[in-house]
Motif scaffolding. Structure first.
Motif, short mmCIF file in Angstrom:
data_model
loop_
_atom_site.label_atom_id
_atom_site.label_comp_id
_atom_site.label_asym_id
_atom_site.label_seq_id
_atom_site.Cartn_x
_atom_site.Cartn_y
_atom_site.Cartn_z
N LEU B 126 45.10 51.07 1.96
CA LEU B 126 44.84 52.40 1.43
C LEU B 126 44.11 53.20 2.52
CD1 LEU B 126 44.70 50.31 -1.07
CD2 LEU B 126 43.70 52.23 -2.30
N SER B 127 44.65 54.37 2.85
CA SER B 127 43.95 55.27 3.76
C SER B 127 43.14 56.26 2.93
CB SER B 127 44.94 56.05 4.64
OG SER B 127 45.70 55.15 5.39
N VAL B 128 41.88 56.40 3.30
CA VAL B 128 40.96 57.29 2.58
C VAL B 128 40.09 57.97 3.64
CG1 VAL B 128 40.92 55.73 0.60
CG2 VAL B 128 39.09 55.60 2.29
N ARG B 129 39.36 59.01 3.23
CA ARG B 129 38.47 59.69 4.18
C ARG B 129 37.02 59.42 3.86
NH1 ARG B 129 40.45 62.79 7.98
NH2 ARG B 129 42.56 63.57 7.67
N GLY B 130 36.22 59.24 4.91
CA GLY B 130 34.78 59.40 4.80
C GLY B 130 33.99 58.24 4.22
N LEU B 131 34.42 57.00 4.40
CA LEU B 131 33.54 55.90 4.04
C LEU B 131 32.42 55.80 5.09
CD1 LEU B 131 36.15 53.33 2.69
CD2 LEU B 131 34.42 54.57 1.38
N ASP B 132 31.32 55.14 4.69
CA ASP B 132 30.09 55.20 5.50
C ASP B 132 29.73 53.88 6.16
OD1 ASP B 132 29.50 53.75 3.27
OD2 ASP B 132 27.88 55.03 2.56
N CYS B 133 30.54 52.86 6.00
CA CYS B 133 30.10 51.50 6.38
C CYS B 133 30.61 51.10 7.76
CB CYS B 133 30.56 50.50 5.32
SG CYS B 133 32.35 50.48 5.08
N VAL B 134 30.07 50.01 8.25
CA VAL B 134 30.45 49.50 9.56
C VAL B 134 31.86 48.90 9.48
CG1 VAL B 134 29.50 47.15 9.31
CG2 VAL B 134 29.38 48.28 11.53
N ASP B 135 32.60 48.98 10.57
CA ASP B 135 33.96 48.43 10.64
C ASP B 135 33.95 46.94 10.30
OD1 ASP B 135 36.76 48.63 11.37
OD2 ASP B 135 36.25 47.44 13.12
N GLY B 136 34.86 46.52 9.43
CA GLY B 136 34.95 45.11 9.06
C GLY B 136 34.16 44.74 7.82
N THR B 137 33.56 45.71 7.16
CA THR B 137 32.77 45.43 5.95
C THR B 137 33.66 44.80 4.86
OG1 THR B 137 31.19 47.19 6.38
CG2 THR B 137 31.48 46.57 4.08
N PRO B 138 33.19 43.70 4.24
CA PRO B 138 34.01 43.03 3.22
C PRO B 138 34.21 43.89 1.96
CG PRO B 138 32.32 41.54 4.09
CD PRO B 138 31.98 42.92 4.59
N LEU B 139 35.44 43.85 1.46
CA LEU B 139 35.83 44.60 0.26
C LEU B 139 35.64 43.74 -0.99
CD1 LEU B 139 37.33 47.13 -0.94
CD2 LEU B 139 39.45 45.85 -0.55
N LEU B 140 35.09 44.35 -2.05
CA LEU B 140 34.88 43.63 -3.32
C LEU B 140 35.81 44.10 -4.43
CD1 LEU B 140 30.98 43.56 -3.57
CD2 LEU B 140 32.49 41.69 -2.87
N ASP B 141 36.06 45.42 -4.50
CA ASP B 141 36.78 45.92 -5.67
C ASP B 141 37.27 47.34 -5.42
OD1 ASP B 141 37.83 45.81 -8.25
OD2 ASP B 141 35.90 46.01 -9.27
N ILE B 142 38.32 47.68 -6.15
CA ILE B 142 38.85 49.05 -6.23
C ILE B 142 39.06 49.33 -7.70
CG2 ILE B 142 40.83 50.52 -5.69
CD1 ILE B 142 41.34 48.62 -3.25
N LYS B 143 38.56 50.50 -8.18
CA LYS B 143 38.74 50.88 -9.59
C LYS B 143 39.18 52.34 -9.63
CE LYS B 143 34.36 48.62 -10.92
NZ LYS B 143 34.62 47.44 -11.74
N PRO B 144 39.99 52.72 -10.60
CA PRO B 144 40.30 54.15 -10.75
C PRO B 144 39.07 54.89 -11.29
CG PRO B 144 41.18 52.93 -12.60
CD PRO B 144 40.60 51.91 -11.66
N VAL B 145 39.00 56.18 -10.98
CA VAL B 145 37.96 57.04 -11.55
C VAL B 145 38.66 57.99 -12.52
CG1 VAL B 145 36.27 58.83 -11.04
CG2 VAL B 145 36.49 56.85 -9.54
N HIS B 146 38.27 57.91 -13.80
CA HIS B 146 38.98 58.70 -14.81
C HIS B 146 38.36 60.08 -14.99
CE1 HIS B 146 41.45 55.37 -15.68
NE2 HIS B 146 40.47 54.62 -16.17
N CYS B 147 37.09 60.21 -14.64
CA CYS B 147 36.42 61.49 -14.78
C CYS B 147 35.39 61.58 -13.66
CB CYS B 147 35.77 61.62 -16.15
SG CYS B 147 34.37 60.53 -16.37
N PRO B 148 34.86 62.78 -13.37
CA PRO B 148 33.98 62.92 -12.21
C PRO B 148 32.78 62.00 -12.23
CG PRO B 148 34.59 65.07 -13.06
CD PRO B 148 35.14 64.06 -14.01
N LYS B 149 32.33 61.61 -13.41
CA LYS B 149 31.11 60.80 -13.47
C LYS B 149 31.39 59.31 -13.63
CE LYS B 149 27.24 63.53 -14.57
NZ LYS B 149 26.00 63.50 -15.35
N ALA B 150 32.63 58.90 -13.53
CA ALA B 150 32.92 57.47 -13.77
C ALA B 150 32.40 56.61 -12.64
CB ALA B 150 34.41 57.27 -13.93
#
Lengths: 150, 150
Positions: B126-150
């Motif tokens: 997945l290509s996305v913009r503007g993550l803040d972490c160091v290259d190679g950071t381990p991934l834990l999860d991806i979830k949809p956001v249904h509303c702005p506050k989710a």
């Protein structure tokens, strides 16, 4: 809980033993009115019942700076959820979805994230409204929310 | 990394060995332009540089249903962060804050949460913009956001 007998029609489980890449530390627990998973709401609501976030005593100094009225993000460990489903049939209606396109507790790392407002805070216990998890769910983290999308 | 020599003025560390209450499984990694922590931004921005979320092959079927343009929540493991600070002095200006009133990566469970829009998705990346972490950071999860506050 991890038995394939629990799989609903169309669901796909990964054939793989979970790896242990890092450890989480439970820092407290969440008290809700829901004594078992079957009665938990599908998602929390800001006008839901009062719940308590109990922070263990050694971590309480880390609450300093949090205030009633502030919006926080709460991370917790959905300890009763299986972790091996790739594709799910959450409403048992044949509508199949990839795990990462759902907010179901069933996922490789069962970490839930909810945004709530602090109603009160005293003695290491934060009262908030409308969490969705079973009573006794282990607490992982509390973070401030600086903007609606944080 | 856990040495008390790294503590800034006023900071307080908990005197406690981390407990191992549950295990997380790394499901992929995040590619960013930041090769070390010192050059990571303090927080991500929607107009930041393109980053790649690489999902390991066994978990790719779980991406089904995600589309470009959709907003997702990404959870990742800040593997370089110490985990024992209760009170922090993040800007080294003497302004002390409890860990749970900060979004610093330094926390008992170093789980970061960011909200981003999917720019593109192909071959488990997945290509996305503007993550803040160091290259190679381990991934834990991806979830949809249904509303702005989710």
């Amino acid at each position: 809980m991890q038995s394939s007998a629990d799989i609903r029609p169309g669901e796909i489980a990964v054939d793989h033993e979970p790896t242990h890449d890092a450890s989480v530390t439970f820092i407290g627990r969440i008290r809700t009115p829901y004594r078992e998973r079957a009665v938990c709401p599908r998602q929390g609501k800001p006008d839901g019942p009062l719940c308590q976030i109990e922070v263990d005593s050694i971590w309480r100094p880390a609450l300093s700076g949090l205030q009633p009225g502030q919006t926080i993000q709460v991370l917790y460990w959905m300890h009763l959820a299986r972790r091996d489903l790739l594709v799910q049939n959450p409403r048992m209606d044949g509508d199949l979805n990839g795990t990462f396109s759902l907010r179901s507790p069933v996922r490789p790392n069962p970490i839930a994230s909810s945004i709530v407002e602090i109603h009160a805070i005293a003695d290491g216990v934060l009262s908030v409204r409308g969490l969705d998890c079973v009573d006794g769910t282990p607490l992982l983290d509390i973070k401030p929310v600086h903007c609606p999308k944080a």
